[in-house]
Each structure stands twice: as structure tokens, then as C-alpha cells.
Design an enzyme around this catalytic site. Structure first.
Site, short mmCIF file in Angstrom:
data_model
loop_
_atom_site.label_atom_id
_atom_site.label_comp_id
_atom_site.label_asym_id
_atom_site.label_seq_id
_atom_site.Cartn_x
_atom_site.Cartn_y
_atom_site.Cartn_z
N SER A 213 -0.65 -0.50 -3.65
CA SER A 213 -0.55 -1.10 -2.92
C SER A 213 0.28 -2.87 -2.01
CB SER A 213 -1.57 -0.75 -1.79
OG SER A 213 -0.84 -0.63 -0.63
N LYS A 217 2.62 -5.62 -4.15
CA LYS A 217 3.43 -6.21 -3.94
C LYS A 217 3.18 -7.85 -4.50
CE LYS A 217 2.92 -4.29 0.92
NZ LYS A 217 3.79 -3.38 0.72
N TRP A 304 5.43 6.68 2.78
CA TRP A 304 5.18 5.60 3.14
C TRP A 304 6.22 4.01 2.29
CZ3 TRP A 304 5.83 4.29 7.83
CH2 TRP A 304 5.62 2.96 8.70
N HIS A 355 -1.43 8.09 -1.66
CA HIS A 355 -1.58 6.78 -2.13
C HIS A 355 -2.85 6.37 -2.83
CE1 HIS A 355 -0.30 2.78 -0.99
NE2 HIS A 355 -0.81 2.13 -0.37
#
Length: 374
Positions: A213, A217, A304, A355
Site C-alpha cells: 500500500s 509507494k 482502489w 488489500h
């Protein structure tokens, strides 16, 4: 529901087209273009680390060592990493397990942990599938973790209280390209790698930086900034991570900047609702990892994070990997569920579920390491 028809038409910037319009055609010419792309991402997306943060001196201290951890399967080390600047000190801790059954320096998986410290419990009283240390050690790899909040609190009001504040004067107006939380988290990953280089039990040439998540990044940006990372792992990283911004699917630039304004530099907010004006897109972030290894993981219920957009970033980085003799990943080659696609040194998988970072994901990443590192 997922519907590719919801994605608007878009045109991606060419990672091989320089700012003055020339086209890169060889690996010899790639470093100059790579430097251009790094500067674009620093200016417009992740921010610029101050020079002092790049040249500071660091101290390492093993505050705990247990050679009989995991019922004798591993050696536990808790390492305190301290940085001094202008009479102040910032410190954070890395938890590390090294397999005892493997001779010689071993490769390392380093997690940038964006969840609570109970997920990386050094006592192993709590065992979390988010960081399955026993599973990774049994595969012959060392596994380490740091808490990202120790580098920069994951809060828009306090994110400069960690290492960012160490290198900035209080009260100074922060420029639009000042580094933010994601960059600080990645900086911590590099400091952990600095320690690995001092530990004879570990192989600093085979270190994987892993993130899920928001941590994913940060892991991608850490790998872009620090070419010592041999493998970069992005798990469900979505917008500002592996997913193409121009697809405007799932989490968008505006949504991530509005909800989490402390993750990216302030200049990134200029592109809220204006993704087509970005001078870069995330396939170029992955291209910055070439010719090193990269693994992108998605989940079919995690719309998402735009799994299709994450895969396409990897595919559209192919022209840069081709400079180094690597085969392309076709844009129509997105694999079936639970069936990883490997075109070494790259991998993509999409699993069933939501997720999360799971033992199945870790299995895919260690499978790739087996193929890369034997």
C-alpha cells in the site's frame, strides 16, 4: 465493479524521449535520461531530499542479539540506527532475523512496515502473515523490518517531526518540492541497507525492499533513489505507486493528495484532476529500477489500487529494460489469478482477495528471489 470502459483515453510519456527531444537507443545513454526522470519525480511527485540527508553520518548499534531465536532457526538482531545533525539526533530501529542453517552471507528482505509494530514482533509472541518471518527464514533468506512512522509520522500535522525535521530549520517555509513522508520512509530503507553493508552475515548485493500500500509507494521510490537495492517489491501500491496515474481509475491523484497530503511533495497537488499534465507517469518510476529486479503484486478485489494499471506500468517500462537485453512484457499478457508472470528480472502476480500483504504474496516474492539468486 470493474469496467475497463470507465478508463478515459490517455497517452503516456515516452520514458526514452529526453527533455530535448532525443531518443535513447542504448544502455550507455540511459543514465543521463534516468537522471532527468529522477529530477522530474523529485520536483513534481516525491520531493527532494536535502543534501545534508544524503551525506549525513550514521551510527549502528545492535541493542539485542539472540542466536537461538525461532527455536534455534534464526539469530535475532535489533539494530538502532542513529543520525546526528546540527547537535540533534534522530534514531529508529530495525528488527532482523538471520537464518542459522544457511552458510555465508544471505540475501535480505526488508519491509517498510506501514502497519503497527505488533506485525513485526521480535519476540514472536505475535506472528502476523503481514511479515511471515518464519516462512522467509525457512526459505533461506534474512528478513528485516522498520516502522515507517519512526521516520515520519503518518499524519499531515506531524509528519515533519521525524527525520524531516532533523534536517530542516524550524519555522522555515517548505518549498513545493520539499521531501515528504514517502521519501523519508524510503530514506530509512537506505539507512537500513547501510547497516546491512556492515554485517558479515548479510549479502548487501542481494537486498529486496518490500512495501504494501503506502509502503509500496515508498519502496518503489526507495528503489529509484537507491540503486543498491537489487529487488524492489510493490504490493497493492496503487496511485503514486505502481498504478498509472493517467488511467484515473480507483484512487486518483486528487484523492490521494486530498486525503494524504503529507505523502507527496506539495507540488504534486498541482496535478489534482490534471493527470494528463504530469510530465511523468508511474511506468517511468518502474523504468528507473532497470536493469534491476522488480515485483508488482495486486489483488483482484482491490480495485482502489487499480490492478490493471499496476500491471500496465510494469509492461510499459519494457522499452527501458529492452536497452539491457530484457524481453518485453506485452500489455495484453496480464496473467490469470494466482498464476504469476515472470519475465526476468520482472514479475507480476494478481491473487484472489483484498488489500493486504499475505503469505501467498510473500511466497511469490521469495519464488522470484530463488530464480534471481539461486
Amino acid at each position: 465493479m470493474y469496467d475497463e470502459a470507465d478508463v478515459p483515453p490517455y497517452t503516456l510519456p515516452d520514458p526514452l524521449r529526453t527533455l530535448d527531444g532525443r531518443r535513447v537507443t542504448s544502455a550507455r545513454d540511459w543514465p543521463a535520461r534516468r537522471a532527468e526522470l529522477l529530477e522530474l519525480f523529485r520536483t513534481h511527485v516525491y520531493g527532494r531530499r536535502p543534501a545534508a540527508a544524503s551525506h549525513a553520518r550514521h551510527r549502528f548499534r545492535v541493542v539485542e542479539e539472540d542466536p537461538a531465536a525461532m527455536d534455534g532457526a534464526a539469530t535475532l538482531k535489533r539494530v538502532r540506527i542513529s543520525t546526528d545533525h546540527n547537535g540533534r539526533t534522530h534514531a529508529f530501529e530495525v528488527v532482523l532475523f538471520v537464518p542459522n542453517a544457511v552458510a555465508g552471507p544471505v540475501p535480505v528482505f526488508l519491509l517498510l512496515n506501514n502497519r503497527g509494530p505488533e506485525n513485526t514482533d521480535p519476540t514472536r509472541a505475535t506472528i502476523s502473515p503481514f511479515w511471515p518471518a518464519e516462512q522467509v527464514v525457512a526459505r533461506g533468506y534474512a528478513i528485516a523490518a522498520l516502522q515507517v512512522r519512526d521516520l515520519a509520522p503518518d499524519d499531515p500535522d506531524t509528519f515533519t517531526d521525524g527525520v524531516i525535521g532533523l534536517f530542516e530549520r524550524e519555522g522555515r517555509t517548505r518549498p513545493a518540492d520539499a521531501w515528504a513522508a514517502l521519501s523519508a520512509w524510503g530514506w530509512g530503507g537506505s539507512r537500513a541497507l547501510d547497516y546491512v553493508e556492515t554485517d558479515d552475515a548479510l549479502d548487501a548485493t542481494r537486498v529486496a525492499v518490500v512495501g504494501h500500500s503506502r509502503g509500496g509507494k515508498a519502496a518503489l521510490w526507495a528503489g529509484a533513489e537507491d540503486e543498491r537495492f537489487a529487488l524492489v517489491v510493490s504490493n497493492d501500491s496503487g496511485a503514486g505507486g505502481a498504478a498509472l496515474s493517467r488511467r484515473i481509475f480507483g484512487e486518483t491523484v486528487a484523492e490521494v493528495n486530498t486525503t494524504f497530503p503529507h505523502w507527496f511533495c506539495r507540488g504534486f497537488q498541482r496535478f489534482n484532476g490534471a493527470e494528463d499534465e504530469l510530465p511523468v507517469d508511474q511506468h517511468e518510476l518502474i523504468a528507473l529500477l532497470a536493469p534491476r529486479a522488480v515485483a508488482v503484486g495486486s489483488a483482484d478485489e482491490d480495485l482502489w489500487a487499480d490492478p490493471r494499471g499496476e500491471f500496465l506500468s510494469l509492461a510499459h517500462a519494457s522499452p527501458v529494460y529492452a536497452l539491457f537485453g530484457r524481453e518485453p512484457i506485452p500489455t495484453d499478457a496480464m496473467p490469470a489469478l494466482d498464476d504469476p508472470l515472470r519475465v526476468l528480472p520482472r514479475q507480476y502476480h494478481i491473487r484472489r482477495g483484498g488489500h493486504d500483504l499475505t503469505t501467498q504474496d510473500w511466497g511469490c516474492y521469495t519464488d522470484l528471489a530463488d530464480r534471481l539468486w539461486g
